[in-house]
Scaffold this active site. Structure first.
Site, PDB file in Angstrom:
ATOM      1  N   ARG A   1       0.849  -1.199   0.000  1.00  0.00           N
ATOM      2  CA  ARG A   1       0.000   0.000   0.000  1.00  0.00           C
ATOM      3  C   ARG A   1       0.880   1.243   0.000  1.00  0.00           C
ATOM      4  NH1 ARG A   1      -3.196  -3.363   3.283  1.00  0.00           N
ATOM      5  NH2 ARG A   1      -5.329  -3.530   2.495  1.00  0.00           N
ATOM      6  N   ASN A   2       2.197   1.013   0.029  1.00  0.00           N
ATOM      7  CA  ASN A   2       3.161   2.099   0.133  1.00  0.00           C
ATOM      8  C   ASN A   2       3.348   2.778  -1.232  1.00  0.00           C
ATOM      9  OD1 ASN A   2       5.508   3.593   0.245  1.00  0.00           O
ATOM     10  ND2 ASN A   2       6.539   2.165   1.651  1.00  0.00           N
TER      11      ASN A   2
ATOM     12  N   ASP B   1      10.311  -7.778   0.187  1.00  0.00           N
ATOM     13  CA  ASP B   1      10.636  -7.622   1.595  1.00  0.00           C
ATOM     14  C   ASP B   1      12.074  -7.168   1.660  1.00  0.00           C
ATOM     15  OD1 ASP B   1       9.773  -7.736   4.285  1.00  0.00           O
ATOM     16  OD2 ASP B   1      11.057  -9.473   4.587  1.00  0.00           O
ATOM     17  N   SER B   2      12.332  -6.210   2.528  1.00  0.00           N
ATOM     18  CA  SER B   2      13.672  -5.638   2.547  1.00  0.00           C
ATOM     19  C   SER B   2      14.056  -5.250   3.955  1.00  0.00           C
ATOM     20  CB  SER B   2      13.701  -4.405   1.645  1.00  0.00           C
ATOM     21  OG  SER B   2      12.726  -3.472   2.056  1.00  0.00           O
TER      22      SER B   2
ATOM     23  N   GLY C   1      13.347   5.344   6.299  1.00  0.00           N
ATOM     24  CA  GLY C   1      13.986   4.322   7.122  1.00  0.00           C
ATOM     25  C   GLY C   1      15.393   4.703   7.564  1.00  0.00           C
ATOM     26  N   TYR C   2      16.338   3.812   7.282  1.00  0.00           N
ATOM     27  CA  TYR C   2      17.714   3.989   7.747  1.00  0.00           C
ATOM     28  C   TYR C   2      18.575   4.770   6.746  1.00  0.00           C
ATOM     29  CZ  TYR C   2      16.165   0.242  10.895  1.00  0.00           C
ATOM     30  OH  TYR C   2      15.471  -0.510  11.808  1.00  0.00           O
ATOM     31  N   ASP C   3      17.990   5.303   5.686  1.00  0.00           N
ATOM     32  CA  ASP C   3      18.762   6.045   4.673  1.00  0.00           C
ATOM     33  C   ASP C   3      19.673   7.128   5.261  1.00  0.00           C
ATOM     34  OD1 ASP C   3      18.192   4.791   2.224  1.00  0.00           O
ATOM     35  OD2 ASP C   3      16.279   5.820   2.038  1.00  0.00           O
TER      36      ASP C   3
ATOM     37  N   HIS D   1      19.315  -1.731  -3.461  1.00  0.00           N
ATOM     38  CA  HIS D   1      18.918  -3.133  -3.317  1.00  0.00           C
ATOM     39  C   HIS D   1      17.585  -3.388  -4.021  1.00  0.00           C
ATOM     40  CE1 HIS D   1      17.399  -0.513  -0.278  1.00  0.00           C
ATOM     41  NE2 HIS D   1      16.665  -1.417   0.336  1.00  0.00           N
ATOM     42  N   ARG D   2      16.618  -2.467  -3.818  1.00  0.00           N
ATOM     43  CA  ARG D   2      15.295  -2.647  -4.418  1.00  0.00           C
ATOM     44  C   ARG D   2      15.376  -2.461  -5.927  1.00  0.00           C
ATOM     45  NH1 ARG D   2      13.100   0.696  -1.551  1.00  0.00           N
ATOM     46  NH2 ARG D   2      13.192  -0.629   0.279  1.00  0.00           N
TER      47      ARG D   2
HETATM   48  P1  IMP Z   1       9.338  -3.881   4.480  1.00  0.00           P
HETATM   49  O1  IMP Z   1       8.436  -2.776   4.051  1.00  0.00           O
HETATM   50  O2  IMP Z   1       8.718  -4.946   5.277  1.00  0.00           O
HETATM   51  O3  IMP Z   1      10.169  -4.392   3.339  1.00  0.00           O
HETATM   52  O4  IMP Z   1      10.338  -3.215   5.553  1.00  0.00           O
HETATM   53  C1  IMP Z   1      11.486  -2.618   5.138  1.00  0.00           C
HETATM   54  C2  IMP Z   1      12.143  -1.875   6.300  1.00  0.00           C
HETATM   55  O5  IMP Z   1      13.551  -1.974   6.096  1.00  0.00           O
HETATM   56  C3  IMP Z   1      11.802  -0.391   6.280  1.00  0.00           C
HETATM   57  O6  IMP Z   1      10.837  -0.063   7.214  1.00  0.00           O
HETATM   58  C4  IMP Z   1      13.130   0.259   6.615  1.00  0.00           C
HETATM   59  O7  IMP Z   1      13.275   0.311   7.999  1.00  0.00           O
HETATM   60  C5  IMP Z   1      14.165  -0.700   6.071  1.00  0.00           C
HETATM   61  N1  IMP Z   1      14.505  -0.387   4.666  1.00  0.00           N
HETATM   62  C6  IMP Z   1      14.300  -1.163   3.574  1.00  0.00           C
HETATM   63  N2  IMP Z   1      14.726  -0.558   2.456  1.00  0.00           N
HETATM   64  C7  IMP Z   1      15.199   0.635   2.851  1.00  0.00           C
HETATM   65  C8  IMP Z   1      15.770   1.731   2.129  1.00  0.00           C
HETATM   66  O8  IMP Z   1      15.890   1.749   0.885  1.00  0.00           O
HETATM   67  N3  IMP Z   1      16.132   2.766   2.879  1.00  0.00           N
HETATM   68  C9  IMP Z   1      16.012   2.812   4.216  1.00  0.00           C
HETATM   69  N4  IMP Z   1      15.467   1.851   4.929  1.00  0.00           N
HETATM   70  C10 IMP Z   1      15.065   0.754   4.250  1.00  0.00           C
END
Ligand code: IMP
Length: 196
Positions: free
Chosen positions: A10-11, A73-74, A157-159, A184-185
């Site tokens: 939904r993001n 998933d990341s 996130g952690y960017d 990565h994505r």
């Molecule tokens: P997902 O939405 O379940 O894949 O959760 C991914 C989580 O990993 C995010 O909430 C971030 O905390 C972190 N993350 C994944 N990809 C990135 C990125 O490209 N930048 C920063 N944080 C990321």
């Protein structure tokens, strides 16, 4: 007719990113998010790997919609924390999606780790599932190191604490296009779309 692909998310940020990657690859697919399917139940991320969680999402969405679906998933894997937060990245401080609390907790946990041991990698698994039974998962990685205080306002996130290898700025100081090209994505999705 342009084929339709459902993104198990939904993001809107992620969906826009996927549209940019598809456009760059010259692939003509209509991407729709799960917001178009309000009755879709939430998919629990119960897998123990990025790949398993990505496939859980892709499969559930494909089964529900009857369309081909992509799930991802990341997360961030920190060497000094034996690969954590990993699949728990989004929930590291306990509340799902609280980016700044997650980042602050991680910084505190590695506050005593010297600069030469602050290596980390962002990892993304992207899974494809379609009603005809086709399924596969691919992964992409972006390596780098973690700084001690946030810099930059882009990304999420952690960017703000992650400097990709070979760069002098954090991924939060990069433009979306710069980050997509090395992320990565970006890599996982490019690999997935190349297989379609
Ligand atoms: P997902 O939405 O379940 O894949 O959760 C991914 C989580 O990993 C995010 O909430 C971030 O905390 C972190 N993350 C994944 N990809 C990135 C990125 O490209 N930048 C920063 N944080 C990321």
């Amino acid at each position: 007719m342009t084929p339709k692909l459902v993104i198990a998310s939904r993001n809107e940020h992620k969906i826009q990113e996927m549209r940019r990657i598809l456009e760059q690859a010259g692939i003509h697919v209509e991407l729709v998010g799960t917001a178009e399917f309000p009755d879709l139940p939430d998919v629990e991320e119960t897998g123990s790997t990025f790949a398993a969680n990505a496939m859980l999402k892709a499969r559930a969405v494909s089964e529900f919609t009857g369309l081909a679906a992509v799930g991802d998933d990341s997360g961030l894997c920190v060497d000094a924390l034996n690969g954590m937060p990993g699949i728990l990245s989004a929930r590291w401080s306990g509340s799902h999606g609280n980016d700044s609390a997650n980042l602050e907790l991680l910084l505190a946990q590695i506050s005593q780790v010297p600069a030469d041991r602050r290596n980390a990698s962002f990892v993304c698994a992207a899974a494809y599932a379609s009603p005809d039974g086709t399924e596969f998962v691919v992964e992409g990685e972006m390596n780098g190191s973690l700084i001690t205080a946030p810099l930059g306002d882009n990304g999420f996130g952690y960017d703000p604490i992650f400097i990709p290898t070979g760069h002098q700025i954090t991924s939060a100081q990069m433009s979306s296009e710069e980050k997509d090209a090395i992320s990565h994505r970006g890599k996982a999705l490019a690999a997935l779309f190349a297989l379609l």
